[in-house]
Design a protein around this motif. Structure first.
Motif, PDB file in Angstrom:
ATOM      1  N   ILE A 301      40.066 -18.287  26.662  1.00 30.33           N
ATOM      2  CA  ILE A 301      39.447 -19.095  25.606  1.00 30.33           C
ATOM      3  C   ILE A 301      40.081 -20.477  25.587  1.00 30.33           C
ATOM      4  N   ALA A 302      39.244 -21.504  25.702  1.00 27.14           N
ATOM      5  CA  ALA A 302      39.705 -22.889  25.580  1.00 27.14           C
ATOM      6  C   ALA A 302      39.556 -23.330  24.136  1.00 27.14           C
ATOM      7  N   GLY A 303      40.575 -24.004  23.613  1.00 25.80           N
ATOM      8  CA  GLY A 303      40.484 -24.555  22.273  1.00 25.80           C
ATOM      9  C   GLY A 303      41.115 -23.707  21.195  1.00 25.80           C
ATOM     10  N   LEU A 304      41.866 -22.664  21.588  1.00 23.94           N
ATOM     11  CA  LEU A 304      42.565 -21.884  20.574  1.00 23.94           C
ATOM     12  C   LEU A 304      43.469 -22.810  19.770  1.00 23.94           C
ATOM     13  N   THR A 305      43.393 -22.724  18.463  1.00 20.59           N
ATOM     14  CA  THR A 305      44.093 -23.668  17.603  1.00 20.59           C
ATOM     15  C   THR A 305      45.590 -23.701  17.908  1.00 20.59           C
ATOM     16  N   ASN A 323      43.750 -13.055  40.807  1.00 17.83           N
ATOM     17  CA  ASN A 323      42.652 -12.830  41.745  1.00 17.83           C
ATOM     18  C   ASN A 323      41.537 -11.912  41.228  1.00 17.83           C
ATOM     19  N   PRO A 324      41.106 -12.033  39.983  1.00 18.34           N
ATOM     20  CA  PRO A 324      39.959 -11.243  39.532  1.00 18.34           C
ATOM     21  C   PRO A 324      38.674 -11.742  40.182  1.00 18.34           C
ATOM     22  N   GLU A 325      37.696 -10.854  40.301  1.00 25.87           N
ATOM     23  CA  GLU A 325      36.419 -11.263  40.890  1.00 25.87           C
ATOM     24  C   GLU A 325      35.629 -12.182  39.962  1.00 25.87           C
ATOM     25  N   ASN A 326      35.776 -12.007  38.671  1.00 26.68           N
ATOM     26  CA  ASN A 326      35.101 -12.844  37.669  1.00 26.68           C
ATOM     27  C   ASN A 326      36.134 -13.431  36.709  1.00 26.68           C
ATOM     28  N   VAL A 327      35.910 -14.671  36.296  1.00 29.44           N
ATOM     29  CA  VAL A 327      36.689 -15.293  35.227  1.00 29.44           C
ATOM     30  C   VAL A 327      35.697 -15.919  34.258  1.00 29.44           C
ATOM     31  N   THR A 328      35.773 -15.538  32.986  1.00 31.49           N
ATOM     32  CA  THR A 328      34.917 -16.144  31.974  1.00 31.49           C
ATOM     33  C   THR A 328      35.761 -17.077  31.118  1.00 31.49           C
ATOM     34  N   VAL A 329      35.305 -18.329  31.011  1.00 28.16           N
ATOM     35  CA  VAL A 329      36.000 -19.322  30.187  1.00 28.16           C
ATOM     36  C   VAL A 329      35.152 -19.591  28.958  1.00 28.16           C
ATOM     37  N   HIS A 330      35.620 -19.117  27.810  1.00 25.08           N
ATOM     38  CA  HIS A 330      34.943 -19.333  26.541  1.00 25.08           C
ATOM     39  C   HIS A 330      35.491 -20.582  25.866  1.00 25.08           C
ATOM     40  N   THR A 331      34.637 -21.237  25.085  1.00 23.06           N
ATOM     41  CA  THR A 331      35.096 -22.269  24.175  1.00 23.06           C
ATOM     42  C   THR A 331      35.200 -21.638  22.789  1.00 23.06           C
ATOM     43  N   LEU A 332      36.272 -21.910  22.085  1.00 16.62           N
ATOM     44  CA  LEU A 332      36.476 -21.306  20.776  1.00 16.62           C
ATOM     45  C   LEU A 332      35.275 -21.553  19.872  1.00 16.62           C
ATOM     46  N   CYS A 333      34.825 -20.492  19.240  1.00 20.09           N
ATOM     47  CA  CYS A 333      33.700 -20.557  18.323  1.00 20.09           C
ATOM     48  C   CYS A 333      34.099 -19.869  17.039  1.00 20.09           C
ATOM     49  N   LEU A 334      34.019 -20.585  15.920  1.00 22.90           N
ATOM     50  CA  LEU A 334      34.436 -20.035  14.635  1.00 22.90           C
ATOM     51  C   LEU A 334      33.227 -19.810  13.743  1.00 22.90           C
ATOM     52  N   LYS A 335      32.931 -18.548  13.482  1.00 24.26           N
ATOM     53  CA  LYS A 335      31.813 -18.191  12.616  1.00 24.26           C
ATOM     54  C   LYS A 335      32.335 -17.666  11.285  1.00 24.26           C
ATOM     55  N   LYS A 336      31.420 -17.494  10.353  1.00 30.17           N
ATOM     56  CA  LYS A 336      31.789 -16.888   9.076  1.00 30.17           C
ATOM     57  C   LYS A 336      32.334 -15.487   9.330  1.00 30.17           C
ATOM     58  N   GLY A 337      33.386 -15.143   8.642  1.00 30.96           N
ATOM     59  CA  GLY A 337      33.998 -13.834   8.836  1.00 30.96           C
ATOM     60  C   GLY A 337      35.250 -13.896   9.677  1.00 30.96           C
ATOM     61  N   ALA A 338      35.447 -15.013  10.394  1.00 35.21           N
ATOM     62  CA  ALA A 338      36.671 -15.171  11.175  1.00 35.21           C
ATOM     63  C   ALA A 338      37.780 -15.691  10.272  1.00 35.21           C
ATOM     64  N   LYS A 339      38.944 -15.065  10.324  1.00 38.19           N
ATOM     65  CA  LYS A 339      40.063 -15.491   9.485  1.00 38.19           C
ATOM     66  C   LYS A 339      40.422 -16.939   9.757  1.00 38.19           C
ATOM     67  N   LEU A 340      40.374 -17.344  11.027  1.00 34.19           N
ATOM     68  CA  LEU A 340      40.721 -18.711  11.382  1.00 34.19           C
ATOM     69  C   LEU A 340      39.740 -19.702  10.760  1.00 34.19           C
ATOM     70  N   LYS A 341      38.467 -19.308  10.654  1.00 34.20           N
ATOM     71  CA  LYS A 341      37.455 -20.159  10.023  1.00 34.20           C
ATOM     72  C   LYS A 341      37.767 -20.333   8.543  1.00 34.20           C
ATOM     73  N   GLU A 342      38.188 -19.242   7.916  1.00 29.88           N
ATOM     74  CA  GLU A 342      38.474 -19.284   6.485  1.00 29.88           C
ATOM     75  C   GLU A 342      39.715 -20.119   6.179  1.00 29.88           C
TER      76      GLU A 342
END
Length: 455
Positions: A301-305, A323-342
């Protein structure tokens, strides 16, 4: 505050407003219309009115789609000038940019002119083209294709950025016996509904939070549906719940892929987001899984506070070294219900663009290619999530779900079943309740509804 003479447009326009920090507080007045073959939109902010006109025509859903597109483009350009900045995806607010690109290609048009007209950066236009190429040989639109999703919404702890209805498993374990029985009933009822099974995905939550015997019950219930050797993924999750016994169980039941959700290789970051494991344990999970021969995906995850560019760079470099076959790069997304959002009134975007650029450059350099991408509301910096793969290891499930090119029969709490009517260009959905007790109370109704949808 948004005021519009087209009330049905307000949610669409608010998607653009939310792209700009602070814009939700602006009083914005919109007047839209269609005159003499042109879509006309006037936006007034702080007493200044800007009018835009775009030529276009169509009927029914095509007309409505163009109406929305040009209104959002007009608002984006007004806000872009007001704040003095452009965004990497311009006025595009949909979560699946590739879907829009495919629609253009299927109508015999290159997608690039449309994306440029919507203000998308050249780098992201190239990313879409690469993603479509990365899906070659896997992407398929065919009536009757289906993927199976099994939801296990249990986690060791709840991360501060998470908006899913999950809780530490020690607080929800009392529901597990009934939950497993409900899953068995749903899976048994699903068998006659599936025609051409493309993939199975067991997700969460953190499926490995279950004990081995509990996980075995899930696999036993899936087994009658999984008969053609298709792709079979288990989102194993966090390393602190990995065991050889669970990995061996996956192997015995034909699982072909697992996900190791590192999120970060910084111990400081892991503590800050509520993880109870260390980066060393993530590496140990890779070592435990290696003898079993699974295709492995690693999530970051990119953008973790609070995380610096140097810490994120170290995570990317460490993931590559494993050396994993797949790497997923997420951008931080804060929705309602996330403690970090609150807890956070604003999200720092410092160095985020540099993080995204570094991940793209590094993964490309070492041989990964993008094969799926999607966006979400409330994403930091209006960026995206990208799945990267080594050649030949693109995930069928991820492509089918992101492109909505196949049915998705989903069982369990917080699972969304989708039936795609490709010839009609529409999708029907059935959403299961998010919280476990409500799901358990509605299990029979859910089974009936899915039988009706797929019959």
């Amino acid at each position: 505050m948004m005021i519009s003479n087209c009330e049905w447009m307000i949610p669409e326009l608010m998607d653009v407003v939310r792209l700009f920090a602070g814009a939700e507080a602006l009083p914005i007045v919109h007047e839209g219309g269609y005159r003499e073959g042109k879509f006309c939109n006037a936006f007034t902010i702080d007493g200044k009115t800007v009018v835009s006109e775009y030529a276009g025509e169509g009927e029914g859903l095509v007309f409505k789609s163009l109406y929305k597109r040009y209104a959002k483009l007009g608002l984006y350009r007004v806000l872009s000038e007001y704040y003095g900045k452009t965004l990497p995806w311009g006025a595009l607010t949909g979560i699946r940019p590739t879907r829009l690109a495919y629609a253009e290609l299927e109508n015999g048009r290159p997608f690039e002119p449309l994306f440029r007209g919507m203000g998308v950066s050249e780098e992201n236009i190239a990313l879409v083209a690469r993603t479509i190429e990365g899906q070659r040989g896997v992407y398929e639109r065919k009536e009757g294709n289906c993927d199976l999703f099994v939801s296990l919404p249990f986690c060791p702890t709840k991360c501060v950025y998470c908006s899913f209805v999950t809780a530490p498993i020690e607080k929800t374990r009392r529901y597990l016996p009934d939950y497993l029985n409900a899953l068995k009933a749903e899976l048994e009822a699903a068998k006659p509904l599936i025609r051409n099974l493309r993939s199975v995905y067991v997700g969460g939550g953190t499926p490995f939070a279950l004990e081995t015997e509990e996980l075995k019950q899930v696999f036993d219930a899936i087994a009658p549906l999984y008969t053609n050797g298709c792709e079979y993924t288990v989102e194993a999750g966090r390393p602190d719940v990995f065991t050889r016994e669970k990995l061996q169980l996956c192997k015995d039941y034909g699982v072909t892929r697992i996900c190791i959700n590192a999120q970060s290789f910084s111990d400081r970051t892991l503590r800050a987001i509520g993880r109870s494991h260390t980066a060393a344990q993530v590496e140990e999970a890779f070592r435990l899984a290696e003898p079993f021969g699974f295709t492995v995906n690693c999530d970051l995850i990119a953008g973790l506070t609070g995380e610096s560019f140097e810490e994120f760079r170290g995570s990317v470099e460490k993931a590559v070294s494993l050396n994993p076959e797949n790497v997923t790069v997420h951008t931080l997304c804060l929705k309602k219900g996330a403690k970090l959002k609150e807890e956070a009134t604003s999200l720092s975007e410092e160095n985020l663009a540099e993080m995204i650029s570094f991940s793209r450059d590094t993964l490309t350099r070492v041989g990964y290619e993008p094969y799926y991408l999607y966006r979400q509301k409330y994403m930091a910096g209006a960026h995206e999530n990208v799945g990267w793969t080594k050649r030949g290891y693109a995930s069928v499930y991820n492509i089918d779900v992101m492109e909505e090119s196949a049915d998705n029969l989903a069982v369990g709490a917080n699972a969304i079943t989708k039936r795609t009517f490709l010839g009609e260009g529409r999708i029907e959905r059935i959403g299961s309740p998010k919280d476990i007790p409500t799901y358990l109370n509605k299990i029979r109704r859910l089974i009936e509804d899915k039988n009706a949808l797929f019959s």
